[in-house]
Design an enzyme around this catalytic site. Structure first.
Site, PDB file in Angstrom:
ATOM      1  N   HIS A  90      15.944  13.434 -16.520  1.00 28.49           N
ATOM      2  CA  HIS A  90      16.677  12.168 -16.517  1.00 28.49           C
ATOM      3  C   HIS A  90      16.267  11.384 -17.759  1.00 28.49           C
ATOM      4  O   HIS A  90      15.078  11.270 -18.058  1.00 28.49           O
ATOM      5  CB  HIS A  90      16.375  11.372 -15.248  1.00 28.49           C
ATOM      6  CG  HIS A  90      17.379  10.296 -14.981  1.00 28.49           C
ATOM      7  ND1 HIS A  90      17.458   9.150 -15.747  1.00 28.49           N
ATOM      8  CD2 HIS A  90      18.361  10.197 -14.050  1.00 28.49           C
ATOM      9  CE1 HIS A  90      18.447   8.397 -15.292  1.00 28.49           C
ATOM     10  NE2 HIS A  90      19.010   9.004 -14.269  1.00 28.49           N
TER      11      HIS A  90
ATOM     12  N   ARG B  23      23.602  13.763 -19.211  1.00 28.53           N
ATOM     13  CA  ARG B  23      22.162  13.524 -19.211  1.00 28.53           C
ATOM     14  C   ARG B  23      21.399  14.402 -20.202  1.00 28.53           C
ATOM     15  O   ARG B  23      20.429  13.963 -20.810  1.00 28.53           O
ATOM     16  CB  ARG B  23      21.605  13.729 -17.794  1.00 28.53           C
ATOM     17  CG  ARG B  23      22.019  12.635 -16.843  1.00 28.53           C
ATOM     18  CD  ARG B  23      21.534  12.916 -15.440  1.00 28.53           C
ATOM     19  NE  ARG B  23      21.894  11.815 -14.549  1.00 28.53           N
ATOM     20  CZ  ARG B  23      21.695  11.823 -13.235  1.00 28.53           C
ATOM     21  NH1 ARG B  23      21.140  12.885 -12.669  1.00 28.53           N
ATOM     22  NH2 ARG B  23      22.037  10.791 -12.495  1.00 28.53           N
TER      23      ARG B  23
ATOM     24  N   GLY C 158      15.934  15.772   3.919  1.00 30.44           N
ATOM     25  CA  GLY C 158      16.772  14.986   3.018  1.00 30.44           C
ATOM     26  C   GLY C 158      18.214  14.983   3.497  1.00 30.44           C
ATOM     27  O   GLY C 158      18.519  15.398   4.615  1.00 30.44           O
TER      28      GLY C 158
ATOM     29  N   GLY D 222      24.547   6.992  -6.660  1.00 32.37           N
ATOM     30  CA  GLY D 222      25.614   6.997  -5.675  1.00 32.37           C
ATOM     31  C   GLY D 222      26.165   8.386  -5.432  1.00 32.37           C
ATOM     32  O   GLY D 222      25.506   9.386  -5.677  1.00 32.37           O
TER      33      GLY D 222
ATOM     34  N   ARG E   8      23.838  19.337 -14.252  1.00 32.96           N
ATOM     35  CA  ARG E   8      24.506  18.627 -13.150  1.00 32.96           C
ATOM     36  C   ARG E   8      25.122  17.325 -13.633  1.00 32.96           C
ATOM     37  O   ARG E   8      24.492  16.531 -14.320  1.00 32.96           O
ATOM     38  CB  ARG E   8      23.499  18.328 -12.038  1.00 32.96           C
ATOM     39  CG  ARG E   8      24.075  17.454 -10.928  1.00 32.96           C
ATOM     40  CD  ARG E   8      23.106  17.265  -9.793  1.00 32.96           C
ATOM     41  NE  ARG E   8      21.976  16.413 -10.133  1.00 32.96           N
ATOM     42  CZ  ARG E   8      21.997  15.088 -10.126  1.00 32.96           C
ATOM     43  NH1 ARG E   8      23.122  14.440  -9.858  1.00 32.96           N
ATOM     44  NH2 ARG E   8      20.902  14.400 -10.419  1.00 32.96           N
TER      45      ARG E   8
ATOM     46  N   ASP F 267      16.076   9.922  -0.400  1.00 31.48           N
ATOM     47  CA  ASP F 267      15.768   8.510  -0.173  1.00 31.48           C
ATOM     48  C   ASP F 267      15.552   7.777  -1.487  1.00 31.48           C
ATOM     49  O   ASP F 267      15.782   6.566  -1.568  1.00 31.48           O
ATOM     50  CB  ASP F 267      14.530   8.386   0.713  1.00 31.48           C
ATOM     51  CG  ASP F 267      14.247   6.965   1.134  1.00 31.48           C
ATOM     52  OD1 ASP F 267      15.044   6.422   1.927  1.00 31.48           O
ATOM     53  OD2 ASP F 267      13.246   6.382   0.671  1.00 31.48           O
TER      54      ASP F 267
ATOM     55  N   GLN G 248      19.214   6.612  -6.504  1.00 35.45           N
ATOM     56  CA  GLN G 248      19.687   5.254  -6.755  1.00 35.45           C
ATOM     57  C   GLN G 248      21.199   5.185  -6.944  1.00 35.45           C
ATOM     58  O   GLN G 248      21.868   4.348  -6.353  1.00 35.45           O
ATOM     59  CB  GLN G 248      18.994   4.688  -8.006  1.00 35.45           C
ATOM     60  CG  GLN G 248      17.504   4.469  -7.834  1.00 35.45           C
ATOM     61  CD  GLN G 248      16.869   3.930  -9.105  1.00 35.45           C
ATOM     62  OE1 GLN G 248      17.527   3.768 -10.141  1.00 35.45           O
ATOM     63  NE2 GLN G 248      15.578   3.655  -9.041  1.00 35.45           N
TER      64      GLN G 248
ATOM     65  N   HIS H   4      13.857  15.653 -13.488  1.00 35.14           N
ATOM     66  CA  HIS H   4      14.621  14.944 -12.462  1.00 35.14           C
ATOM     67  C   HIS H   4      15.277  15.851 -11.425  1.00 35.14           C
ATOM     68  O   HIS H   4      15.279  15.543 -10.246  1.00 35.14           O
ATOM     69  CB  HIS H   4      15.694  14.100 -13.149  1.00 35.14           C
ATOM     70  CG  HIS H   4      16.532  13.271 -12.219  1.00 35.14           C
ATOM     71  ND1 HIS H   4      15.988  12.293 -11.406  1.00 35.14           N
ATOM     72  CD2 HIS H   4      17.871  13.281 -11.966  1.00 35.14           C
ATOM     73  CE1 HIS H   4      16.955  11.720 -10.695  1.00 35.14           C
ATOM     74  NE2 HIS H   4      18.100  12.307 -11.013  1.00 35.14           N
TER      75      HIS H   4
ATOM     76  N   ASP I 162       9.291  24.430  -2.480  1.00 37.80           N
ATOM     77  CA  ASP I 162       8.887  25.280  -1.356  1.00 37.80           C
ATOM     78  C   ASP I 162       9.973  26.268  -0.929  1.00 37.80           C
ATOM     79  O   ASP I 162       9.711  27.456  -0.738  1.00 37.80           O
ATOM     80  CB  ASP I 162       8.486  24.412  -0.154  1.00 37.80           C
ATOM     81  CG  ASP I 162       7.369  23.443  -0.477  1.00 37.80           C
ATOM     82  OD1 ASP I 162       6.590  23.736  -1.404  1.00 37.80           O
ATOM     83  OD2 ASP I 162       7.277  22.406   0.184  1.00 37.80           O
TER      84      ASP I 162
ATOM     85  N   GLU J  81      29.286   6.613 -14.371  1.00 44.45           N
ATOM     86  CA  GLU J  81      28.038   7.132 -14.908  1.00 44.45           C
ATOM     87  C   GLU J  81      28.323   8.139 -16.011  1.00 44.45           C
ATOM     88  O   GLU J  81      29.477   8.529 -16.226  1.00 44.45           O
ATOM     89  CB  GLU J  81      27.194   7.757 -13.788  1.00 44.45           C
ATOM     90  CG  GLU J  81      26.749   6.746 -12.736  1.00 44.45           C
ATOM     91  CD  GLU J  81      25.934   7.352 -11.617  1.00 44.45           C
ATOM     92  OE1 GLU J  81      25.240   6.594 -10.935  1.00 44.45           O
ATOM     93  OE2 GLU J  81      25.986   8.584 -11.423  1.00 44.45           O
TER      94      GLU J  81
END
Length: 543
Positions: A246, A292, A12, A47, A388, A42, A45, A353, A225, A113
């Site tokens: 989320h 959130r 990642g 930013g 977070r 990946d 969404q 999430h 992991d 956000e």
């Protein structure tokens, strides 16, 4: 045995950043469980949070992070990350990431956000993670000093402590007074063979553990992991009870946990019941732009109170041109399920999430074990605290990838020891793979029901009891049969589930993402939950 200067487990943003920042001077091996781009990064969404204009300030970014974190953020770490945010974004731009610009091309478009006091989220439409991931992975693939191992999964870390415990000939091991990481055992999924990889420095960048829950926005690779391997090796973990749910995951039987970005609410999306009634007025004065944890609990409350399957996120007051420009992928994906978000509110539910806790590190990503680092969602750096702040996750990957790389490059070269090979001479092929599937399903279901958004002491106790029973069954399976990808992941998920539940049981209050009906109080003094490693069975226990 293969030898490298740097072994990075996970591909990642954190792993890619560290690989590119060390490869000019080090021989790097990057291990990816699936393809290099099959990562949680990946899928991101929204930013990256960074102070990029004069209307905002680093102090504002710090304060917003501290407020969201419920008193458990490390202020020094938070300041370091906020201060390095702009240069991290500039580094990405230098690498070729195409962030969305303003219409007049005067600068980059910044969105807002939940939990942020200003517009400070730089993004690439509504697929920022994909844009960053593809740009950096292309560079990794082309770099002559980086060996990429796709479709390989790490089994366990190799440390001096475990080698000595198992009475392996350690005459060739570099003497040390401390527990030192020497590399890892890695399963080649195409051949079924376990490789022994020695490294001067090993980095865990394996992401979070969202797949421990029945409903999650995470990809299938998010099985905790790195956290499990570090725990078994002797590292402390912290704040594992703080699992971020989320608030807005697309509710559709075939959507497979498709995330509806926080930015939809940032750009004016409203949460409503089926009859069009808004409900956030009853829960928080910040309404849809509350952090959130607040929004997720509000949705959970309304669904349970009214017996609903979902609530709705409405952005139909925006013109189609605006929606297609800002949320092209969300628009397209919803349309595939027959939902035109320019005309119809989006059905949404909360889903697991982000793992805010993880392997404890310092401000350079170093763990309790010498030569072992943890970066990204695998780590607990002190940035996120009890919750977070949106778009601080990709930022953390960038900053700590840089800090860890700088620390690694400052070290003198070390001799590579000869390591013991993986021995499976006393195990056989599994005869009942269905046991793995059934255990996985049972684990994810009771974690969702008992250790979800709202918890009780009874639910947590029941979950821990089930985990211990399943853990014993999986341990027996692991000890007697050849390992597979599914078995490794299940073993790790059970370990992480236990850490989450133990942490939740130990916190006798409701704070941030941890809400208990039995302990609704908020303790005056915020204290992190730190779990010390147990005397866990050695990674060589099947030999």
């Amino acid at each position: 045995m293969q030898q490298f200067d740097v072994l990075i487990i996970g591909s990642g943003l954190a792993g890619l950043t560290l690989a590119l920042r060390t490869a000019e001077h080090k021989n790097v091996c990057l291990v990816s469980k699936r393809s290099i781009n099959d990562t949680a990064s990946d899928w991101a969404q929204g930013g990256i949070a960074a102070v990029l204009n004069d209307e905002d300030s680093i102090e504002n970014h710090i304060q917003d992070t501290l407020v969201a974190g419920g008193g458990l953020c490390d202020e020094a770490v938070t300041r370091m990350v906020a201060e390095h945010a702009k240069e991290s974004v500039e580094w990405l731009i230098e690498q070729g990431v195409g962030f969305t610009r303003e219409h007049d091309n005067s600068g980059y478009h910044l969105t807002r956000e939940g939990g942020h006091s200003h517009r400070r989220i730089i993004h690439a439409a509504d697929a920022t993670g994909h844009a960053v991931q593809m740009t950096l992975s292309d560079k990794v693939k082309q770099h002559p000093n980086i060996t990429l191992m796709e479709y390989h999964i790490a089994v366990d870390l190799i440390t001096t402590s475990k080698i000595h415990q198992n009475k392996v000939d350690s005459s060739k091991i570099v003497p040390t007074d401390d527990n030192t990481c020497l590399g890892a055992y890695v399963l080649d999924k195409s051949t079924g063979k376990v490789l022994t990889i020695a490294a001067q420095n090993t980095i865990l960048a394996t992401g979070g553990a969202g797949k421990v829950y029945l409903y999650t926005t995470n990809p299938d690779i998010s099985t905790g992991d790195g956290i499990a391997m570090a725990w078994r090796a002797g590292c402390r973990v912290a704040n594992m009870e703080f699992i971020q749910f989320h608030p807005t995951c697309l509710f559709h039987p075939h959507a497979k946990s498709f995330l509806i970005s926080e930015a939809v609410r940032g750009e004016g999306g409203l949460l409503k019941l089926a009859d069009g009634t808004r409900f956030m007025f009853d829960h928080d004065e910040r309404l849809e732009l509350a952090p959130r944890d607040v929004v997720a609990r509000a949705i959970d409350f309304e669904m349970k109170k009214r017996g609903l399957d979902c609530v709705y996120l409405d952005i139909t007051d925006k013109p189609l041109s605006f929606i297609k420009e800002h949320f092209p992928n969300i628009y397209k994906r919803c349309l595939e399920f027959g939902i035109d978000i320019s005309k119809t509110p989006i059905p949404v539910v909360p889903a697991a999430h982000y793992t805010c806790g993880g392997v404890m590190t310092d401000d350079k990503g170093r763990t309790d074990i010498a030569n072992l680092y943890a970066v990204g969602e695998t780590a607990c750096t002190g940035l996120h605290g009890a919750n977070r702040l949106a778009s601080n996750s990709l930022l953390e990957c960038l900053v700590f990838g840089q800090m860890a790389a700088k620390d690694i490059l400052s070290q003198p070269a070390k001799p590579s020891p000869q390591l013991p090979y993986w021995d499976e001479s006393r195990v056989t092929d599994a005869d009942e793979e269905v046991l793995i599937t059934h255990t996985w399903d049972e684990l994810r279901r009771f974690m969702w029901n008992y250790v979800g958004i709202v918890r009780t002491d009874k639910r947590l106790s029941r979950a821990l009891h089930r985990i211990h029973m399943l853990r014993d069954e999986v341990y027996e399976f692991y000890s007697n049969f050849k390992i597979s990808n599914d078995l490794i992941e299940l073993r790790n998920l059970l370990q992480v589930a236990e850490l989450i539940v133990e942490s939740a049981i130990s916190r006798k209050e409701s704070r941030g993402l941890h809400y208990s009906k039995d302990h609704t109080n908020l303790e005056v003094e915020p204290i992190p939950t730190v779990l010390e490693p147990s005397n866990y069975d050695s990674l060589l226990d099947n030999e």
